[in-house]
Motif scaffolding. Structure first.
Motif, mmCIF file in Angstrom:
data_model
loop_
_atom_site.group_PDB
_atom_site.id
_atom_site.type_symbol
_atom_site.label_atom_id
_atom_site.label_comp_id
_atom_site.label_asym_id
_atom_site.label_seq_id
_atom_site.Cartn_x
_atom_site.Cartn_y
_atom_site.Cartn_z
ATOM 1 N N ARG A 173 0.822 -1.207 0.000
ATOM 2 C CA ARG A 173 0.000 0.000 0.000
ATOM 3 C C ARG A 173 0.861 1.265 0.000
ATOM 4 N NH1 ARG A 173 -3.073 -1.136 5.308
ATOM 5 N NH2 ARG A 173 -1.403 -2.666 5.513
ATOM 6 N N THR A 174 0.400 2.280 -0.713
ATOM 7 C CA THR A 174 1.095 3.559 -0.708
ATOM 8 C C THR A 174 0.951 4.219 0.655
ATOM 9 O OG1 THR A 174 1.211 5.749 -1.727
ATOM 10 C CG2 THR A 174 -0.951 4.721 -1.656
ATOM 11 N N SER A 175 1.995 4.918 1.089
ATOM 12 C CA SER A 175 1.954 5.591 2.387
ATOM 13 C C SER A 175 1.468 7.030 2.285
ATOM 14 C CB SER A 175 3.342 5.564 3.032
ATOM 15 O OG SER A 175 4.299 6.187 2.178
ATOM 16 N N ASP A 176 1.568 7.627 1.096
ATOM 17 C CA ASP A 176 1.218 9.041 0.957
ATOM 18 C C ASP A 176 0.174 9.306 -0.126
ATOM 19 O OD1 ASP A 176 2.661 8.507 -1.314
ATOM 20 O OD2 ASP A 176 4.255 9.965 -0.925
ATOM 21 N N GLY A 177 -0.370 8.261 -0.717
ATOM 22 C CA GLY A 177 -1.381 8.437 -1.759
ATOM 23 C C GLY A 177 -0.822 8.463 -3.167
ATOM 24 N N ALA A 178 0.491 8.662 -3.297
ATOM 25 C CA ALA A 178 1.096 8.704 -4.629
ATOM 26 C C ALA A 178 1.244 7.290 -5.179
ATOM 27 C CB ALA A 178 2.456 9.389 -4.572
ATOM 28 N N LEU A 179 0.990 7.138 -6.468
ATOM 29 C CA LEU A 179 1.139 5.838 -7.118
ATOM 30 C C LEU A 179 2.618 5.456 -7.132
ATOM 31 C CD1 LEU A 179 -0.620 3.711 -8.616
ATOM 32 C CD2 LEU A 179 0.018 4.864 -10.742
ATOM 33 N N GLN A 180 2.935 4.265 -6.654
ATOM 34 C CA GLN A 180 4.316 3.804 -6.589
ATOM 35 C C GLN A 180 4.720 3.135 -7.911
ATOM 36 O OE1 GLN A 180 4.973 2.130 -2.268
ATOM 37 N NE2 GLN A 180 2.902 1.603 -2.916
ATOM 38 N N ARG A 181 5.992 2.789 -8.009
ATOM 39 C CA ARG A 181 6.467 2.083 -9.194
ATOM 40 C C ARG A 181 5.857 0.686 -9.226
ATOM 41 N NH1 ARG A 181 10.606 -1.585 -8.361
ATOM 42 N NH2 ARG A 181 11.194 -1.389 -10.535
ATOM 43 N N PHE A 182 5.633 0.173 -10.430
ATOM 44 C CA PHE A 182 5.057 -1.157 -10.599
ATOM 45 C C PHE A 182 6.158 -2.200 -10.723
ATOM 46 C CE2 PHE A 182 0.589 -0.214 -12.519
ATOM 47 C CZ PHE A 182 0.261 0.501 -11.383
ATOM 48 N N LYS A 183 5.928 -3.349 -10.113
ATOM 49 C CA LYS A 183 6.850 -4.476 -10.267
ATOM 50 C C LYS A 183 6.509 -5.243 -11.548
ATOM 51 C CE LYS A 183 7.375 -4.849 -5.240
ATOM 52 N NZ LYS A 183 8.699 -4.215 -5.214
ATOM 53 N N ASN A 184 7.413 -6.081 -11.976
ATOM 54 C CA ASN A 184 7.295 -6.705 -13.295
ATOM 55 C C ASN A 184 6.421 -7.958 -13.348
ATOM 56 O OD1 ASN A 184 9.000 -4.826 -14.509
ATOM 57 N ND2 ASN A 184 10.832 -6.004 -14.013
ATOM 58 N N GLY A 185 6.212 -8.632 -12.207
ATOM 59 C CA GLY A 185 5.620 -9.971 -12.222
ATOM 60 C C GLY A 185 4.331 -10.109 -12.997
ATOM 61 N N ALA A 186 3.371 -9.217 -12.759
ATOM 62 C CA ALA A 186 2.072 -9.310 -13.430
ATOM 63 C C ALA A 186 2.228 -9.215 -14.938
ATOM 64 C CB ALA A 186 1.156 -8.192 -12.926
ATOM 65 N N PHE A 187 3.154 -8.407 -15.373
ATOM 66 C CA PHE A 187 3.296 -8.146 -16.801
ATOM 67 C C PHE A 187 4.119 -9.234 -17.489
ATOM 68 C CE2 PHE A 187 2.769 -4.421 -14.192
ATOM 69 C CZ PHE A 187 1.555 -3.953 -14.694
ATOM 70 N N ASP A 188 5.050 -9.820 -16.761
ATOM 71 C CA ASP A 188 5.740 -11.001 -17.279
ATOM 72 C C ASP A 188 4.733 -12.136 -17.515
ATOM 73 O OD1 ASP A 188 8.247 -9.822 -17.246
ATOM 74 O OD2 ASP A 188 8.725 -10.533 -15.225
ATOM 75 N N LEU A 189 3.806 -12.313 -16.584
ATOM 76 C CA LEU A 189 2.770 -13.335 -16.745
ATOM 77 C C LEU A 189 1.914 -13.059 -17.973
ATOM 78 C CD1 LEU A 189 1.639 -13.685 -13.027
ATOM 79 C CD2 LEU A 189 2.538 -15.550 -14.419
ATOM 80 N N ALA A 190 1.507 -11.809 -18.137
ATOM 81 C CA ALA A 190 0.644 -11.455 -19.266
ATOM 82 C C ALA A 190 1.345 -11.707 -20.595
ATOM 83 C CB ALA A 190 0.221 -9.995 -19.160
ATOM 84 N N VAL A 191 2.624 -11.352 -20.673
ATOM 85 C CA VAL A 191 3.365 -11.548 -21.916
ATOM 86 C C VAL A 191 3.580 -13.035 -22.178
ATOM 87 C CG1 VAL A 191 5.620 -11.222 -23.003
ATOM 88 C CG2 VAL A 191 4.491 -9.296 -21.861
ATOM 89 N N ARG A 192 3.949 -13.779 -21.147
ATOM 90 C CA ARG A 192 4.230 -15.200 -21.327
ATOM 91 C C ARG A 192 2.988 -15.982 -21.759
ATOM 92 N NH1 ARG A 192 6.674 -15.842 -16.931
ATOM 93 N NH2 ARG A 192 5.254 -17.036 -15.633
ATOM 94 N N HIS A 193 1.837 -15.589 -21.247
ATOM 95 C CA HIS A 193 0.599 -16.297 -21.600
ATOM 96 C C HIS A 193 -0.184 -15.587 -22.698
ATOM 97 C CE1 HIS A 193 0.582 -19.353 -18.332
ATOM 98 N NE2 HIS A 193 1.353 -18.454 -17.728
ATOM 99 N N ASP A 194 0.306 -14.420 -23.135
ATOM 100 C CA ASP A 194 -0.350 -13.631 -24.171
ATOM 101 C C ASP A 194 -1.815 -13.371 -23.824
ATOM 102 O OD1 ASP A 194 -0.558 -12.173 -26.508
ATOM 103 O OD2 ASP A 194 -1.066 -13.922 -27.744
ATOM 104 N N VAL A 195 -2.024 -12.797 -22.644
ATOM 105 C CA VAL A 195 -3.374 -12.480 -22.187
ATOM 106 C C VAL A 195 -3.473 -10.980 -21.925
ATOM 107 C CG1 VAL A 195 -3.680 -14.780 -21.193
ATOM 108 C CG2 VAL A 195 -2.815 -12.915 -19.747
ATOM 109 N N PRO A 196 -4.664 -10.407 -22.014
ATOM 110 C CA PRO A 196 -4.808 -8.957 -21.823
ATOM 111 C C PRO A 196 -4.582 -8.540 -20.378
ATOM 112 C CG PRO A 196 -6.955 -9.992 -22.073
ATOM 113 C CD PRO A 196 -5.938 -11.044 -22.386
ATOM 114 N N VAL A 197 -4.119 -7.316 -20.228
ATOM 115 C CA VAL A 197 -3.975 -6.676 -18.915
ATOM 116 C C VAL A 197 -5.076 -5.631 -18.787
ATOM 117 C CG1 VAL A 197 -2.549 -5.155 -17.488
ATOM 118 C CG2 VAL A 197 -1.497 -7.049 -18.737
ATOM 119 N N TYR A 198 -5.810 -5.685 -17.691
ATOM 120 C CA TYR A 198 -6.862 -4.700 -17.419
ATOM 121 C C TYR A 198 -6.422 -3.800 -16.273
ATOM 122 C CZ TYR A 198 -10.099 -7.395 -20.327
ATOM 123 O OH TYR A 198 -10.708 -8.040 -21.377
#
Length: 238
Positions: free
Chosen positions: A156-181
Motif C-alpha cells: 500500500r502507498t503511504s502518501d497516496g502517490a502511485l508507486q512504481r510497478f513491479k514486473n511480475g504481473a506483466f511477465d505473466l501477461a506476456v508469457r501467456h499472451d493475455v490482456p492486462v486490465y
C-alpha cells in the motif's frame, strides 16, 4: 465518533465472518465435483466482501465499466493499492478472478481459510522461493482460464502517490499472451489509511475498469508495465 463506530464495525465483521464461512464451506463441498476453478465460491466471496462495503453508512461505492472484464478466459487485472479497503471494493467487480495476496492475510482466521478454499495465491515479500511458487500457481490459474488480480505496487502507498510497478504481473501477461486490465481505485485511502484501523470519514469510493492492454501491442513486459501504470495514474489524476 469515528473511533466508536470503528470498534463496532470491526466487531460486527468478526462476529459475522464465521457465519459466512460456514456457507462458504458448504458451497465448496457441494460444487467441488464440477467447479474446478471454484467460480461459485469466489462469487459467494464477492457477495460476502461487498456486504460489508454496502452496509457501512460511511461508504458509498460505484463500479464503472465492469462489463469490460471477461467472464471467461485468462487475463491479468492490476489495480493501485492505497488501503485495506481496496480488497473489499475490488470484490465488488463480481468476476471470477484469483487474488494474489501477501502471506500474512492467509494466516488470519476465517478470512485466510476462505482464501485458501478459493485457491488464491499467497506471496511472501522478499522471498525468492515464494515468488517462484507464486508464479507457478499463477501460471496454473491462467492455463485453467482464471483471471488474476494483482497489486503491482506490491504494498500500500503511504502518501497516496502511485508507486512504481513491479514486473511480475506483466511477465505473466506476456508469457501467456493475455490482456492486462488496469483498474483505478479511488477514495479508499481517505477512509482507512495505511496506518491504523480507525475509519476516518465518509467516502465515495469508485472502482474504474480501464480499457485492456494487449501484450502484442508492446515491445516487452516493461513497456506493458509502464503503459498500465500510466493509464491508472492518468485516471487518478497523477
Amino acid at each position: 465518533m469515528f473511533g466508536v463506530f470503528s470498534v463496532l464495525f470491526w466487531a460486527f465483521i468478526v462476529v459475522t465472518c464465521p457465519v459466512f464461512f460456514v456457507g462458504a464451506v458448504l458451497l465448496w463441498l457441494v460444487t467441488l465435483p464440477f467447479d474446478r476453478r471454484r467460480v461459485a465460491l469466489h462469487l459467494y466471496s464477492c457477495a460476502w466482501a461487498s456486504f460489508y462495503v454496502y452496509i457501512c453508512p460511511l461508504w458509498r461505492l460505484s463500479v464503472r465499466h465492469r462489463d469490460r472484464l471477461p467472464w471467461r478466459g485468462p487475463a491479468v487485472l492490476v489495480a493501485n493499492h492505497a488501503s485495506l479497503i481496496d480488497i473489499l471494493v475490488l470484490f465488488a467487480l463480481f468476476r471470477p478472478f484469483k487474488y494474489v495476496s501477501k502471506q500474512e492475510i492467509f494466516r488470519v482466521p476465517v478470512i485466510g481459510w476462505n482464501m485458501r478454499l478459493n485457491g488464491y495465491v499467497p506471496l511472501v515479500r522478499g522471498s525468492g522461493a515464494s515468488v517462484r511458487r507464486m508464479m507457478e500457481l499463477c501460471d496454473a490459474h491462467l492455463r485453467a482460464g482464471s483471471p488474476l488480480m494483482i497489486f503491482p505496487e506490491g504494498t500500500r502507498t503511504s502518501d497516496g502517490a502511485l508507486q512504481r510497478f513491479k514486473n511480475g504481473a506483466f511477465d505473466l501477461a506476456v508469457r501467456h499472451d493475455v490482456p492486462v486490465y488496469p483498474i483505478a481505485v479511488h477514495g479508499t485511502r481517505q477512509a482507512l489509511p495505511r496506518s491504523g484501523f480507525v475509519l476516518r470519514e465518509h467516502i465515495r469510493a469508485r472502482v474504474e475498469v480501464l480499457p485492456p492492454l494487449l501484450p502484442a501491442d508492446f515491445a516487452d513486459a516493461g513497456a506493458l508495465r509502464d503503459a498500465a501504470r500510466a493509464a491508472i495514474a492518468a485516471e487518478l489524476g497523477q
